[in-house]
Design a protein around this motif. Sequence first.
Motif, short mmCIF file in Angstrom:
data_model
loop_
_atom_site.label_atom_id
_atom_site.label_comp_id
_atom_site.label_asym_id
_atom_site.label_seq_id
_atom_site.Cartn_x
_atom_site.Cartn_y
_atom_site.Cartn_z
N ASP A 157 0.84 -1.20 0.00
CA ASP A 157 0.00 0.00 0.00
C ASP A 157 0.87 1.25 0.00
N ARG A 158 0.77 2.05 -1.06
CA ARG A 158 1.55 3.30 -1.15
C ARG A 158 0.73 4.52 -0.77
N PRO A 161 0.41 3.69 4.08
CA PRO A 161 1.40 2.65 4.40
C PRO A 161 0.93 1.75 5.53
N GLU A 162 1.21 0.46 5.39
CA GLU A 162 0.77 -0.50 6.40
C GLU A 162 1.39 -0.23 7.76
N HIS A 188 -3.58 -0.47 -2.13
CA HIS A 188 -4.65 0.16 -1.37
C HIS A 188 -6.05 -0.12 -1.93
#
Length: 231
Positions: A157-158, A161-162, A188
Amino acid sequence: MTTGGPQPALEYRAAPGPTQRALAVFCHGGTVASVQPPRERALSLLRMRAIEQFVHGAAADRGVGTCLLRYRVAGWNGAAADAHADVRWALQELRARHGDDVPVVLVGHSMGGRAVLRAADDAQVAAVCALAPWTPPGEPVGHLRDRTVAVLHGRGDRWVPEALSADFADRARQAGAHIARFTIAGGHSMVRRAPVWHAFVRDVVLAGAGLAPWRADLRRALADSALAVPL
């Protein structure tokens, strides 16, 4: 909530029969700041509608009614926390329709994940399912004590962020939440491995509402407050 401007709404799908055994509210993503209504073709809305439709198809025969929340505006908007206010409105609306003894499971993606986590202290909420939730540093966790929360976040995920949900989950666990955080390949939008996202939500809704046993990985993770379990 002010009157005269945009108003929230619920796209509601009832379960068959005269009563609902449980309700699931689905809350889509948005943006940091905007006072414009969400776009009808926004990807975040379309993806959440697809998940809601899947869960309805899988759970309606067990008595689960589903609702897609349509926000007044597309943004969180700082202290206004507009999406959170709309989730609170939805819970009040469902109480007015169905009474206060029907368990509710909240499902939210991105900004919607932040909104449903904020609303988890409502007495009628049985569980929360947060998908790639936007949980900035310092997001409150104290109200989650003894609440049941399942998180799923893409490792690639950009947009959100996780690491944000990892920090949130750790702080929530320390605050006394029953929280399990799972990670999955992808980003995402929840498009990659979409069936896994869909099944995760279905299983959290059914078990969180008390209509099915918790599946083994969720049961173990919640019991141990395990973090970052890969799917």
